[in-house]
Design an enzyme around this catalytic site. Structure first.
Site, mmCIF file in Angstrom:
data_model
loop_
_atom_site.group_PDB
_atom_site.id
_atom_site.type_symbol
_atom_site.label_atom_id
_atom_site.label_comp_id
_atom_site.label_asym_id
_atom_site.label_seq_id
_atom_site.Cartn_x
_atom_site.Cartn_y
_atom_site.Cartn_z
ATOM 1 N N GLY A 275 20.260 6.831 6.594
ATOM 2 C CA GLY A 275 19.699 7.828 5.670
ATOM 3 C C GLY A 275 20.085 9.230 6.084
ATOM 4 O O GLY A 275 20.194 9.512 7.273
ATOM 5 N N CYS A 280 18.603 20.726 4.730
ATOM 6 C CA CYS A 280 19.078 21.165 3.407
ATOM 7 C C CYS A 280 19.048 20.122 2.310
ATOM 8 O O CYS A 280 18.585 20.402 1.209
ATOM 9 C CB CYS A 280 20.504 21.693 3.538
HETATM 10 C C1 UDX Z 1 24.675 20.190 4.925
HETATM 11 C C2 UDX Z 1 25.965 20.568 4.174
HETATM 12 O O1 UDX Z 1 27.037 19.719 4.619
HETATM 13 C C3 UDX Z 1 26.310 22.031 4.426
HETATM 14 O O2 UDX Z 1 27.438 22.408 3.641
HETATM 15 C C4 UDX Z 1 25.106 22.888 4.045
HETATM 16 O O3 UDX Z 1 25.377 24.259 4.343
HETATM 17 C C5 UDX Z 1 23.866 22.448 4.788
HETATM 18 O O4 UDX Z 1 23.623 21.052 4.541
HETATM 19 P P1 UDX Z 1 24.052 19.585 7.442
HETATM 20 O O5 UDX Z 1 22.757 19.140 6.869
HETATM 21 O O6 UDX Z 1 24.038 20.509 8.611
HETATM 22 O O7 UDX Z 1 24.938 20.310 6.312
HETATM 23 O O8 UDX Z 1 24.903 18.302 7.891
HETATM 24 P P2 UDX Z 1 25.798 17.219 7.115
HETATM 25 O O9 UDX Z 1 26.996 16.981 7.930
HETATM 26 O O10 UDX Z 1 26.024 17.563 5.700
HETATM 27 O O11 UDX Z 1 24.907 15.900 7.222
HETATM 28 C C6 UDX Z 1 23.678 15.754 6.525
HETATM 29 C C7 UDX Z 1 23.132 14.369 6.736
HETATM 30 O O12 UDX Z 1 23.927 13.394 6.069
HETATM 31 C C8 UDX Z 1 23.090 13.932 8.208
HETATM 32 O O13 UDX Z 1 21.901 13.224 8.455
HETATM 33 C C9 UDX Z 1 24.295 13.027 8.330
HETATM 34 O O14 UDX Z 1 24.173 12.099 9.374
HETATM 35 C C10 UDX Z 1 24.293 12.352 6.973
HETATM 36 N N1 UDX Z 1 25.613 11.836 6.556
HETATM 37 C C11 UDX Z 1 26.660 12.686 6.401
HETATM 38 C C12 UDX Z 1 25.749 10.474 6.284
HETATM 39 O O15 UDX Z 1 24.799 9.701 6.414
HETATM 40 N N2 UDX Z 1 26.966 10.002 5.863
HETATM 41 C C13 UDX Z 1 28.049 10.821 5.685
HETATM 42 O O16 UDX Z 1 29.120 10.322 5.293
HETATM 43 C C14 UDX Z 1 27.897 12.203 5.975
#
Ligand code: UDX
Ligand code: ADP
Length: 473
Positions: A275, A280
């Site tokens: 998840g 954000c």
């Molecule tokens: C996000 C946006 O990427 C960024 O552009 C915005 O400014 C802030 O929100 P962030 O929340 O810091 O950034 O991290 P991100 O890399 O986007 O990951 C968010 C969540 O999704 C994490 O829990 C991550 O583990 C998860 N994720 C991400 C997945 O489960 N699978 C993926 O393929 C990518």
């Protein structure tokens, strides 16, 4: 009126957004003095600490702060002084989801933005460009403009810009140093465009011109919510498919690889997981839901709400799978949870999937041992208390322990759950871990991180998100 000259910047809010963003601006613009202010004395003290024990963990951040602090980057609690001196002010305060009142659970709490804006209006004695950096619902800039104009003094005019930050935690410095794009929204008036130029010129010190996009104020605000909603929607889509994979024996990594080869889809953000978390995604989607409902667009609201619901389902589904696999009960059983941060390379735990999973484990009366390489222990206790208000901290501590290393966390456990994709978990001494665990020893890989075939050879019963029929017990 000519383009305002910016020689002093103030950033209100020294958190995950304001800190790294303005530290990189200071690095790339040695001719500009950047002062980051915060009401939180402890946070500012940490930014100023002599051993650079900064309040947030972010790869590469310390080097940037070492290069700039005391040169043209300053951290202070003197909010008023920094406002007074600045030509341009970034508002980077927190905008959490409202917990009570109108829009509770959905709308953003704009109290911090409003307070900071009122402070600017009260203190400023000369003209300022005020830049909305925090993620906010559409039309917040308009509210800020009304507050500023209603309170401005003669000779102190305010121009409002929206300049949302797209950095992702864990890669913040590289995202800031080479962003895909910088987005600046302004009113389409002469003054608005001039203010926009002034901010563009700051970024032009290191960002190629074609990556600096200038748009209307409202488009800019909506683009930030839209970008996060679209990214989160991809993860919920792949997670929905992971459930089908598990039920049918397909492999979600193979599916993601195959669909990602289509250049219209692309390979990024297709990693199935336990998840998504972070400050954000959920917040911004709920903002979008609230906005849609306010605009009488219930179908649009329902569409985006489902992205969050799928994420909750994924966490529930994962926990249920752990319980079912451990012979339908985890009461009194020791479960090691590796990773507590919402993603690797950050110490941030906001909305981390680990929190929900551990809450479910606690409700099932399991004994949980947590290990995370970056998250402060105090933070873990705070998060667990917040998510389980009916448990006292003492009760939580009877069921939950925090271990100093992964090996210790896994000792005598019946199952290991990988909740965060920290690289160090790939190369753990899994043979030694296996030796110390109760048998059969289970691994539940919520991040598709470890080599399941290799672990199965050691003797583990491995179960990975989106892969069917691996557990052979
Ligand atoms: C996000 C946006 O990427 C960024 O552009 C915005 O400014 C802030 O929100 P962030 O929340 O810091 O950034 O991290 P991100 O890399 O986007 O990951 C968010 C969540 O999704 C994490 O829990 C991550 O583990 C998860 N994720 C991400 C997945 O489960 N699978 C993926 O393929 C990518
Ligand atoms: P983000 O992830 O958006 O950066 P954080 O919570 O990490 O959010 O940081 C926001 C910071 O803004 C906090 O350190 C908080 O103390 C600070 N802050 C909030 N309101 C004000 C204000 N009116 N003046 C100065 N700092 C503020």
């Amino acid at each position: 009126m000519s383009v305002p000259k910016v020689s002093k910047i103030c950033c209100i809010g020294a958190g995950y957004v304001g800190g790294p963003t303005c530290a990189v601006i200071a690095l790339k613009c040695p001719h500009i003095q950047v002062t980051i202010v915060d009401l939180n004395q402890a946070r500012i003290d940490a930014w100023n600490s002599s051993d650079f024990n900064l309040p947030i963990y972010e790869p590469g951040l310390e080097d940037v702060v070492r290069a700039t602090r005391g040169r043209n980057l300053f951290f202070s609690t003197d909010v008023d002084g920094a406002i007074r001196a600045a030509d341009l002010i970034f508002v980077s305060v927190n905008t959490p989801t409202k917990k009570t009142g109108i829009g509770a659970g959905y709308a953003a709490d704009l109290n911090y933005v409003e307070k900071a804006t009122r402070r600017i209006a009260q203190i400023a004695t000369s003209s300022k460009i005020v830049v909305e950096k925090s993620t906010v619902p559409c039309r917040t800039a308009e509210s800020m403009r009304v507050i500023l104009e209603a309170n401005s003094k003669p000779d102190a005019r305010f121009d409002i810009l929206s300049n949302p930050e797209f950095l992702a935690e864990g890669t913040a410095i590289s995202d800031l140093v080479s962003p895909d794009r910088v987005l600046i929204g302004s009113l389409q008036t002469h003054e608005g465009k001039e203010a926009c130029k002034a901010l563009s010129e700051i970024y032009a010190n290191w960002v190629p011109q074609e990556r600096i996009l200038t748009v209307g104020l409202w488009s800019s605000e909506l683009s930030k919510l839209a970008a996060n909603a679209m990214l989160a929607q991809r993860i919920s889509s792949i997670n929905a498919l992971s459930a089908i994979c598990e039920a049918t024996g397909a492999n979600i990594d193979e599916v993601a690889h195959a669909i990602g080869k289509d250049t219209r889809i692309g390979p990024k953000f297709l990693k199935a997981s336990v998840g998504f978390g972070g400050s954000c995604f959920q917040k911004d989607i709920l903002n979008l839901v609230y906005l849609s409902e306010s605009l009488h667009l219930p179908e649009v609201a329902a569409y985006w709400r489902q992205v969050v619901e799928m994420n909750e389902y994924q966490k529930r589904r994962f926990t249920r799978h752990v319980v079912d696999t451990l012979f339908k009960t985890i009461t009194g059983k020791r479960i090691a949870v590796l990773g507590f941060a919402f993603k690797a390379d950050t110490g941030d735990t906001r909305e981390s999937a680990a929190i929900t999973i551990i809450k479910h484990f606690m409700e099932e009366k399991a004994l949980v041992t947590i290990y995370d390489p970056q998250v402060e222990h105090e933070q873990i206790w705070m998060d667990l208390q917040e998510v389980s208000p009916t448990f006292t901290l003492q009760q939580i501590k009877r069921q939950v322990q925090i271990a100093p290393c992964a090996l210790d966390a896994c000792a005598e456990a019946e199952a290991v759950v990988i909740a965060t994709e920290w690289k160090e978990f790939i190369t753990l001494d899994w043979e030694a871990i296996y030796e110390q665990m109760s048998k059969p020893a289970f691994i539940f890989d919520g991040r598709l991180l470890v080599d399941s075939a290799k672990l199965a050879k050691i003797g583990f019963k491995v179960s990975s998100i989106g892969r069917g029929a691996e557990v052979t017990a």
